[in-house]
Motif scaffolding. Structure first.
Motif, short mmCIF file in Angstrom:
data_model
loop_
_atom_site.label_atom_id
_atom_site.label_comp_id
_atom_site.label_asym_id
_atom_site.label_seq_id
_atom_site.Cartn_x
_atom_site.Cartn_y
_atom_site.Cartn_z
N GLN A 192 0.84 -1.21 0.00
CA GLN A 192 0.00 0.00 0.00
C GLN A 192 0.87 1.26 0.00
O GLN A 192 0.93 1.98 0.99
N GLU B 45 -1.04 4.71 0.69
CA GLU B 45 -1.46 4.90 2.08
C GLU B 45 -0.26 5.25 2.96
O GLU B 45 -0.34 6.11 3.83
N VAL C 91 -5.39 7.11 8.16
CA VAL C 91 -5.20 6.05 7.16
C VAL C 91 -4.59 4.81 7.76
O VAL C 91 -4.71 3.71 7.21
N LYS D 23 -6.82 1.92 8.06
CA LYS D 23 -7.05 1.09 6.87
C LYS D 23 -6.01 -0.02 6.80
O LYS D 23 -6.33 -1.17 6.49
#
Lengths: 138, 545
Positions: B500, B503, B514, B517
């Motif tokens: 990711q 992110e 974030v 997540k």
């Protein structure tokens, strides 16, 4: 001490009861019982005074009881039972009675499956105007 | 029931009763508040001074005893008609009342628990009225000098809906008296007759008369609930409303602040705490509207119709009753003793010692609540809910005994999860498929960090099915164990970070949200078997490197 000591009794007592024939000058005029009260009594106690003699009997009974007012009871506690000095017996919490349904229902005029039968709710005595009673004429 | 008893009068007199039909529903023009503080209800469109509702209660509690108050026939709820009736109960001539010692003790216990003065000499009277279920034509009661007077009952109320702010209120107890219960009438309207069963005739009752210190339905229900708990704790009455062991009549009136009390109506036929609150609130509303529309309130008896949610006048009562009270000639005064006045030469069985009874009173609910708060460090509101649910306090204490989890954490599981399930399935604590042992076992797994709290909830759901499995078995079955291998977890975290990129940049730029997540993604990878706290720590560590 419930009863007055004899000396006080003699002092408080204004005289022997005259009986129901003559009226003492000291005594208050006898209470007349109104038709409303008689009607109320008939409702409450389901008695029927039936005629003038019945009402007169009640009147005399009240006069007789009114003699009690001649005694000065200031500061004396009322006695409501001659049992007042007795011990109230306390029973143990055991099941000792019951289970006699048949016997209890023996005298019932009507029964339904071991229930007593009664009219549906209280049937109130009709109002004075609506029933045939001696009191209506008073 | 907990909700009804606990929620306070901060609620409004709302337009809840907009129902057509024979009960013309009163409409509050403005939402009004019977506040737990003042009890005043702002007036409607008339704009006059606020209305003050006044509520007083008369509670009849059936004494828990083997035999009746004045006879030796049995006290039992369901039995063949007229099988528990003695000659005295049927009022056959020649029978006399004999007082049951246990009933006197029950009344003394109740009087002491309600802070009353116990009258060492009390008297019995006859109250005359005619009814088919009262064979003697009179009821033996204690009208002149009852057994206990001048007490108080304290109860708690929540003043907001979230159960987080409790306030204590007190209602004065005018007196407690011993009296006989009447028989039961079954109305058979089709055949125009009444069937009479005298099984209940003569059962001992304690009538608890409360002063009109209450101001709304919630307060009335809360007070009765507390009284119910006290009676059940003492054992003097089982106080189950549904079985008629606890009957409540409410006296309701309204007046303007500063003016004399208004005419009151008596409400009867209230079968539960919920209906008590509804009936009282409806009646207050009805009276306010009636008076605001220029009408008057009659001093009458009204009956609560639970289906329609309103009160209707009782047709049977004609005019004011004259009970022609007179002393009961067959019973001498009831004399009670205390340590000082104890007679030397009397048979023990004939003596009732108030002090002896006082020493043996069990802990009242209010005392138990305080002890729970002190001992376990829980909040008063929690303690209130624990005591309000039959058997819940015991369940909670059993779980605490068997688990290492702190009571403050256990309470959450008890009040939210366990109680939630019980309420959903309308079960009592006794009927719970999850025993205190099973729950304690589960909480231990959670405490030892062998499972996450989400997993624990899943396990509880499974335990609820009552299939006899233990928590550990379910954990193994559904593979809910937390990943213990730190290295494996670190690898997964790293993999997620590597994947990711966007992110990670956002987080490094300062957007901490974030991170959640990423935690979610790790959770998904591990199929929920990672501790979110630990994952967060690891991710943060890695991201700061």
């Amino acid at each position: 001490m419930r009863a007055l000591p004899l000396g006080r009794w003699v002092r408080a007592w204004r005289g022997p009861p005259r009986g129901l024939r003559g009226l003492s000058a000291h005594r208050d005029p006898p209470q007349k019982v109104s038709v409303e009260v008689l009607d109320h009594l008939e409702h409450l106690a389901l008695v029927d005074f039936r005629d003038a003699e019945g009402v007169e009997r009640l009147q005399k009974a009240i006069e007789f009881a009114d003699q009690l007012h001649e005694v000065n009871t200031d500061g004396v506690e009322p006695m409501d039972s001659v049992l007042e000095d007795r011990c109230l017996y306390l029973r143990e919490d055991d099941v000792t009675e019951g289970n006699c349904t048949k016997e209890l229902l023996e005298n019932a005029r009507e029964k339904v499956e071991e229930y007593f039968v009664a009219p549906p709710g209280n049937i109130p005595l009709p109002k004075l105007e609506e029933r045939e009673t001696f009191l209506q004429g008073s | 029931m907990a909700g009804t008893a606990a929620r306070g009068c901060a609620g409004a007199w709302r337009r809840a009763w907009r129902r057509p039909g024979p009960c013309a529903a009163p409409r509050a023009q403005r939402a009004a508040a019977c506040s737990a503080r003042g009890g005043a209800v702002p007036a409607g469109h008339s704009g006059l001074a606020p209305w003050v509702p006044v509520v007083g209660l008369e509670v009849h509690a059936q004494i828990s005893s083997n035999s009746k108050l004045f006879s030796g026939s049995q006290v039992q709820f369901a039995a063949p008609p007229n099988s528990l009736v003695s000659f005295f109960d049927a009022s056959l001539p020649g029978t006399l009342p004999v007082l049951n010692r246990r009933c006197v003790e029950a009344a003394v216990m109740t009087g002491l628990a309600l802070n009353c003065s116990i009258n060492k000499k009390s008297l019995f009277d006859r109250k005359h009225y005619f009814y088919a279920d009262l064979p003697a034509g009179y009821q033996i009661t204690q009208q002149r000098v009852p057994i206990a007077v001048n007490g108080s009952l304290s109860y708690s109320l929540c003043i907001n809906n979230k159960m987080s702010q409790m306030v204590t209120k007190t209602v004065r107890i005018k007196q407690i008296q011993l009296e006989q219960d009447s028989g039961k009438s079954l109305h058979d309207d089709t055949r125009s007759q009444t069937l009479v069963d005298l099984n209940r005739a003569g059962v001992g009752l304690m009538e608890v008369v409360m002063e009109p210190d209450m101001c709304c339905g919630e307060e009335a229900a809360a007070a009765v609930r507390e009284l119910q708990l006290i009676l059940q704790t003492l054992g003097s009455s089982q106080a189950v409303m549904a079985e008629g062991q606890l009957r409540v009549d409410a006296n309701v009136s309204v007046h303007h602040s500063g003016e004399p009390y208004g005419v009151r109506t008596e409400l009867k036929n209230i079968n539960s705490l919920r209906f008590l609150a509804k009936a009282v609130d409806y009646e207050i509303q009805r009276q306010i509207e009636e008076l605001e529309n220029g009408g008057i309130i009659l001093n009458e008896t009204r009956v609560f119709d639970s289906k329609l949610g309103c009160t209707v006048p009782l047709r049977d009562k004609e005019g004011k009753q004259d009970y022609r009270f007179m002393p009961e000639p067959n019973l001498p005064p009831l004399i009670l003793y205390d340590a000082k006045s104890l007679p030397a030469n009397m048979n023990h069985q004939q003596v009732i010692n108030i002090d002896w009874i006082h020493e043996r009173l069990p802990d009242l609910p209010s005392v138990k609540r305080e002890k729970l708060v002190e001992q376990y460090g829980i909040l008063p509101e929690h303690s209130f809910t624990l005591m309000n649910e039959d058997g819940l306090a015991e369940f909670f204490e059993n779980v605490v005994k068997q688990t290492q989890m702190k009571p403050k954490k256990v309470i959450g599981w008890i009040l939210k999860d366990l109680l939630g399930y019980l309420k959903e399935h309308s079960l009592t604590v006794k009927e719970s498929p999850v025993s205190s042992y099973l729950l304690a076992d589960l909480l231990n797994l959670l405490e030892k960090k062998e499972i996450s709290s989400t997993a624990a909830k899943q396990v509880l759901a499974e335990l609820w099915k009552g299939e006899g499995k233990t928590a550990l078995e379910i954990v193994k079955e559904q593979k809910l164990q937390l990943l213990q291998d730190q290295k494996e977890l670190e690898q997964i975290c790293q993999a997620v970070i590597d994947r990711q990129e966007n992110e990670v940049m956002a987080i490094k730029a300062g957007n901490r949200k974030v991170l959640n997540k990423l935690i979610g993604l790790v959770q998904r990878e591990t199929q929920g078997r990672s501790s979110p706290v630990l994952v967060k720590q690891l991710l943060e560590k890695k991201l700061s490197e």
